[in-house]
Write an enzyme that holds these catalytic residues in place. Structure first.
Site, mmCIF file in Angstrom:
data_model
loop_
_atom_site.group_PDB
_atom_site.id
_atom_site.type_symbol
_atom_site.label_atom_id
_atom_site.label_comp_id
_atom_site.label_asym_id
_atom_site.label_seq_id
_atom_site.Cartn_x
_atom_site.Cartn_y
_atom_site.Cartn_z
ATOM 1 N N GLU A 67 0.798 -1.222 0.000
ATOM 2 C CA GLU A 67 0.000 0.000 0.000
ATOM 3 C C GLU A 67 0.838 1.284 0.000
ATOM 4 O O GLU A 67 0.788 2.072 0.961
ATOM 5 C CB GLU A 67 -0.958 0.005 1.198
ATOM 6 C CG GLU A 67 -1.918 -1.175 1.206
ATOM 7 C CD GLU A 67 -2.882 -1.186 2.395
ATOM 8 O OE1 GLU A 67 -2.760 -0.336 3.280
ATOM 9 O OE2 GLU A 67 -3.756 -2.061 2.425
ATOM 10 N N GLU B 24 -5.154 -8.804 0.653
ATOM 11 C CA GLU B 24 -5.856 -8.508 1.906
ATOM 12 C C GLU B 24 -7.329 -8.281 1.594
ATOM 13 O O GLU B 24 -7.666 -7.605 0.620
ATOM 14 C CB GLU B 24 -5.356 -7.211 2.575
ATOM 15 C CG GLU B 24 -4.015 -7.316 3.228
ATOM 16 C CD GLU B 24 -3.572 -6.005 3.881
ATOM 17 O OE1 GLU B 24 -4.437 -5.188 4.272
ATOM 18 O OE2 GLU B 24 -2.351 -5.807 3.966
HETATM 19 O O1 IFM Z 1 -4.212 -3.374 9.113
HETATM 20 C C1 IFM Z 1 -4.167 -2.814 7.846
HETATM 21 C C2 IFM Z 1 -2.978 -3.334 7.066
HETATM 22 O O2 IFM Z 1 -1.781 -3.114 7.727
HETATM 23 C C3 IFM Z 1 -2.914 -2.669 5.720
HETATM 24 N N1 IFM Z 1 -4.160 -2.763 5.039
HETATM 25 C C4 IFM Z 1 -5.359 -2.406 5.743
HETATM 26 C C5 IFM Z 1 -5.417 -3.128 7.067
HETATM 27 C C6 IFM Z 1 -6.702 -2.772 7.822
HETATM 28 O O3 IFM Z 1 -6.729 -1.426 8.129
#
Ligand code: IFM
Length: 451
Positions: free
Chosen positions: A166, A355
């Protein structure tokens, strides 16, 4: 009963990140990171929480790998703390720090679980921030130095690599909004940071190719479809800028080797300094990727508001939508939409959902279980969206739930739980939640059953 069968060899996994789960921040020579420093500043993290102990994964990784095995995970995505490898960010290597990851990888392989390693998930060594952090043009070379060491130590056993997690959050949440480490609030700095992150990514992928490393390498972006709300011509302009800010500013350089013209124009109009990129640097950035990792949580809705600098957009939450306890709207169709866009507009050849998950308030019952029906429902809807995208020809090859464990959720500390395994942060006891048990069934049948 409907069964949604996923393709053969579909990879089912779960993910964590170093600062969010490891703890042991002062052990085995680990250097201070920007998150250690940021958490110390009063008022920044809910309840003054820190990642000092987190899930104590550093000491309990064997137990955690057993839980992964019990769930039937095909892969575990975790990140490496740069400051465990190079406590000062550069120079002296810590063999003890590396050993933790060597042991973790060994343990995973012994359990038949494929490691997927993220090289950078936000915990920059503080020593690097002290020389300007990602705003320093030299950072790309420091990152390459660090990556080479990790490749050398783990390259013979790890086959899946992600350079950055990210970059949008690192750049804009950390350096423009200031609500993540290092807490800077300057838009031009954020643009520089985004550019240098991409140079670091590109140089690392180039090195990976040139040294003919086995396996595959990609990057993880957080992407969200944006919608005008309510629909109007004015709000549509806000939508286009919001899309350019989050999605296109990160996708276009990687895939088309250029930054989006309309955003450059908007930023120039607002007197924002644009990074000094040229054809050569864009060639470095746009290295061929083996896959694109995407983190998806929700869509975003925006309306035009000229007082919001510099994008003139304001996020809104349509009242008709259900939300999680973070007030994130639940919009599974958006995942399908984004996946289709990646195929049709960007021609991406291979995608992992690196994710996806949801935060809800969990309660431990008297029977010592966690009946997180809302999370299970969220996962089910999103997996169905992935299924539909695959049916339409989108090359999604795997899906990682965020997160394996409840963990340190950045500014929200321990108040926001995303895990499919509950963690009692006083005792470190783990309880597999109902969503975790349900996910294990999906893995076992390589699909979802509607019951
Ligand atoms: O916890 C975070 C992660 O570190 C990066 N993506 C989003 C998740 C939820 O906020």
């Amino acid at each position: 009963m409907d069964i949604y069968q996923f393709p053969k060899n579909f990879l089912w996994g779960s993910a964590t990140a170093s600062y969010q789960v490891e703890g042991a921040v002062k052990e085995d020579g680990r250097g201070e990171t920007i998150w250690d420093r940021y958490c110390k500043c009063p008022g920044r993290i809910k309840n003054g929480d820190t990642g000092e102990i987190a899930c104590d994964h550093y000491h309990r990784y064997k137990e955690d790998v057993q839980l992964m095995k019990q769930l039937g995970l095909g892969s575990y995505r975790f990140s490496i703390a740069w400051s465990r490898i190079l406590p000062e960010g550069t120079g002296k290597v810590s063999e003890e720090g590396i050993q933790f990851y060597v042991d973790l990888v060994d343990e995973l392989l012994k359990a038949g679980i494929e490691p997927c390693v993220t090289l950078y998930h936000w915990d920059l060594p503080q020593a690097m921030q002290d020389i300007g952090g990602w705003a320093n043009p030299k950072m790309a070379d420091y990152f390459l130095e660090y990556s080479k060491i990790v490749f050398e130590k783990l390259g013979s056993r790890v086959r899946k690599w992600i350079t950055l997690n990210e970059p949008y959050c690192v750049a804009f949440l950390g350096n423009f909004e200031g609500r993540q480490a290092p807490g800077i609030q300057d838009f031009s700095t954020a643009l520089q940071v985004a550019y240098h992150l991409y140079l670091a990514h590109g140089k690392t992928v180039k090195y990976f190719r040139e040294s003919q490393m086995a396996g595959e390498i990609g990057i993880t972006l957080n992407l969200m479809p944006r919608h005008a709300y309510p629909k109007s011509e004015e709000n549509e302009q806000a939508r286009v800028w919001a899309d350019g800010y989050l999605n296109r500013w990160f996708l276009d350089p990687l895939i088309f080797k250029r930054y989006p013209e309309d955003m450059i124009e908007l930023y120039r109009k607002k007197q924002i300094k644009i990074p000094d990129f040229d054809k050569k640097s864009m060639e470095i950035i746009g290295q061929d990727l083996d896959f694109l990792g995407i983190n998806y949580y929700n869509d975003q809705f925006v309306k035009r508001n000229e007082t919001c600098w510099p994008l003139e957009t304001e996020p809104v939450i349509p009242p008709e939508l259900q939300v999680t306890d973070r007030e994130w709207p639940i919009t599974p169709d958006g995942l399908e939409e984004m996946l289709i866009r990646l195929k049709t507009e960007y021609g991406v050849k291979k995608i992992y959902i690196t994710e996806n998950g949801a935060s809800f308030q969990d309660v431990v019952t008297e029977e010592h279980t966690v009946e997180d029906a809302a999370r299970k429902e969220y996962l089910r809807k999103h997996l169905k969206a992935v299924y539909r995208a695959i049916q339409k020809g989108v090359p999604v090859k795997g899906y990682y739930v965020w997160s394996l464990l409840d963990n340190f959720e950045w500014g929200f500390g321990y108040t926001s739980r995303f895990g499919i395994i509950y963690v009692d942060f006083h005792t470190q006891e783990r309880i597999v939640k109902a969503s975790g048990k349900w996910f294990a069934k999906c893995i076992a049948m390589n699909g979802i059953r509607e019951d």
